[in-house]
Motif scaffolding. Structure first.
Motif, PDB file in Angstrom:
ATOM      1  N   GLY A  38     -25.996 -82.608  29.536  1.00 43.62           N
ATOM      2  CA  GLY A  38     -27.446 -82.484  29.455  1.00 43.62           C
ATOM      3  C   GLY A  38     -28.018 -83.093  28.197  1.00 43.62           C
ATOM      4  O   GLY A  38     -29.045 -83.787  28.231  1.00 43.62           O
ATOM      5  N   LEU A  39     -27.363 -82.853  27.060  1.00 43.55           N
ATOM      6  CA  LEU A  39     -27.851 -83.425  25.798  1.00 43.55           C
ATOM      7  C   LEU A  39     -27.708 -84.943  25.790  1.00 43.55           C
ATOM      8  O   LEU A  39     -28.578 -85.666  25.286  1.00 43.55           O
ATOM      9  N   GLY A  42     -30.352 -86.432  27.998  1.00 44.34           N
ATOM     10  CA  GLY A  42     -31.727 -86.107  27.634  1.00 44.34           C
ATOM     11  C   GLY A  42     -32.362 -85.051  28.511  1.00 44.34           C
ATOM     12  O   GLY A  42     -33.588 -85.015  28.653  1.00 44.34           O
ATOM     13  N   LEU A  43     -31.538 -84.176  29.099  1.00 39.24           N
ATOM     14  CA  LEU A  43     -32.057 -83.091  29.936  1.00 39.24           C
ATOM     15  C   LEU A  43     -32.286 -81.862  29.055  1.00 39.24           C
ATOM     16  O   LEU A  43     -31.340 -81.296  28.509  1.00 39.24           O
ATOM     17  N   HIS A  44     -33.535 -81.456  28.906  1.00 35.25           N
ATOM     18  CA  HIS A  44     -33.872 -80.357  28.010  1.00 35.25           C
ATOM     19  C   HIS A  44     -34.059 -79.029  28.741  1.00 35.25           C
ATOM     20  O   HIS A  44     -34.293 -78.017  28.098  1.00 35.25           O
ATOM     21  N   SER A  45     -33.966 -79.026  30.058  1.00 37.77           N
ATOM     22  CA  SER A  45     -34.165 -77.799  30.827  1.00 37.77           C
ATOM     23  C   SER A  45     -32.847 -77.050  30.960  1.00 37.77           C
ATOM     24  O   SER A  45     -31.821 -77.622  31.360  1.00 37.77           O
ATOM     25  N   ARG A  46     -32.863 -75.766  30.633  1.00 41.36           N
ATOM     26  CA  ARG A  46     -31.663 -74.957  30.789  1.00 41.36           C
ATOM     27  C   ARG A  46     -31.309 -74.745  32.252  1.00 41.36           C
ATOM     28  O   ARG A  46     -30.146 -74.503  32.580  1.00 41.36           O
ATOM     29  N   TRP A  49     -29.085 -77.587  33.102  1.00 42.59           N
ATOM     30  CA  TRP A  49     -27.755 -77.337  32.551  1.00 42.59           C
ATOM     31  C   TRP A  49     -26.984 -76.346  33.411  1.00 42.59           C
ATOM     32  O   TRP A  49     -25.792 -76.516  33.661  1.00 42.59           O
TER      33      TRP A  49
END
Length: 352
Positions: A38-39, A42-46, A49
């Protein structure tokens, strides 16, 4: 001697097995890899994840188990991991909902909030409470229960004990249809009757709509509970010369009483949060109206809707809406706990 050695020798039929802590290790590794992916992406939504971790957990459980334990055991672990993922997908939103409601609802939830009404307090001003809404909801739900519970129970008794032929099939069909009826349709039905008699909004009209929604739930739950009563009990009572109506009253209903009460309680919890019929038929009232047969009346679901609609996402009305939501959730939770307690208390006792 040789027999004793053979019994102590480890079995060669037992293949390699993963340790008991392996699912936790796979879950932790899947979560760590999902966070890294995710990091990096660039995925910032938990939530994203979590979904990646769930997929990795299912795939990882199957691959590792197939390498160590074989394909057959790997399929079993695959099914187990899918069950756990489905369980978490159901529980996480529920826990999140309760957490957010509690965190935002406790800001203004106190004794003053529960014992005072809005009165002349504007929606943009602090103060006020939900006493009128609690009183209105309790009266409307109680009246709906008084109407729907006896009708639903008697209908279920007819279907299980007497129902035969076309009439029974027609009743069953309409009960199935009413189970899925939208709440707004029940409200429109009562509203059309009110317009025929030129009646103004009042609390009992909302109770009638809620009773329509409650009846099929009571019928279905009671019907299933009555079917669980062993036929041997009925036959033993009838063999003693007891009339059928007395057998139902003294044998069948007491045996299934715990389940019937639980079904009624769950039906009450189902209608306690309905907003559409109340919005159409009751309208709401910032002042206390303890008479459900005259004048507009408040209720908790309608109070939540009105406060949130006038809050613009912040302010005193926003906090009052969340506090009322927390109160409604607590009310439904108490009803469910009471239903479980009654079901356990009234459960048939088996001798040892």
């Amino acid at each position: 001697m040789s027999t004793a050695l053979a019994e102590n020798r480890p079995s060669t039929l037992q293949g390699a097995r993963l340790p008991k802590w392996s699912p936790y290790a796979i879950a932790g590794g899947s979560l760590a890899v999902a966070i890294g992916i995710g990091l990096a992406a660039g995925l910032h939504s938990r939530v994203q994840w979590g979904l990646i971790a769930a997929i990795l957990f299912v795939v990882g459980s199957y691959v590792i188990a197939s390498r160590v334990e074989g394909t057959r055991q790997a399929k079993d672990r695959l099914a187990t991991s899918l069950v756990w993922v489905a369980f978490l997908l159901a529980v996480v939103p529920l826990v999140s909902l309760v957490w957010v409601t509690v965190a935002r609802g406790v800001k203004v939830l106190d004794v003053y909030f529960l014992t005072h009404s809005m009165g002349v307090v504007a929606d943009t001003e602090p103060g006020g409470g939900i006493y009128a809404a609690i009183l209105g909801s309790l009266e409307q739900v109680a009246l709906a229960t008084v109407i729907a519970a006896p009708i639903g129970v008697l209908t279920a008794v007819y279907l299980v004990e007497y129902g035969r032929g076309n009439l029974s099939r027609a009743i069953t069909f309409f009960v199935d249809v009413m189970t899925g009826i939208p709440s707004i349709v029940a409200g429109l039905f009562i509203l059309s009757l009110m317009l025929q008699f030129d009646m103004q909004p009042f609390g009992f009209a909302g109770s009638l709509a809620l009773a329509i929604l409650m009846m099929p739930v009571v019928v279905r739950s009671t019907e299933e509970m009555l079917k669980l009563v062993p036929n041997e009990l009925r036959e033993a009572s009838l063999a003693l010369g007891v009339p059928k109506w007395r057998t139902i009253l003294k044998v069948v209903l007491p045996t299934s009483l715990g389940g019937i009460i639980t079904g009624v309680m769950l039906a009450v919890a189902r209608i306690a949060g309905e907003t559409a019929p109340v919005l159409l038929l009751v309208w709401g009232n910032p002042f206390i109206n303890a008479n459900p047969f005259e004048g507009a009346q408040a209720s908790l679901p309608l109070y939540i809707y009105q406060q949130y609609a006038n809050s613009a996402g912040s302010g005193a009305a926003y906090d009052r809406a969340w506090a009322a939501s927390l109160t409604l959730i607590a009310f439904v939770m108490i009803l469910n706990l009471v239903a479980r307690g009654i079901a356990r208390w009234k459960a048939p006792k088996t001798g040892r």
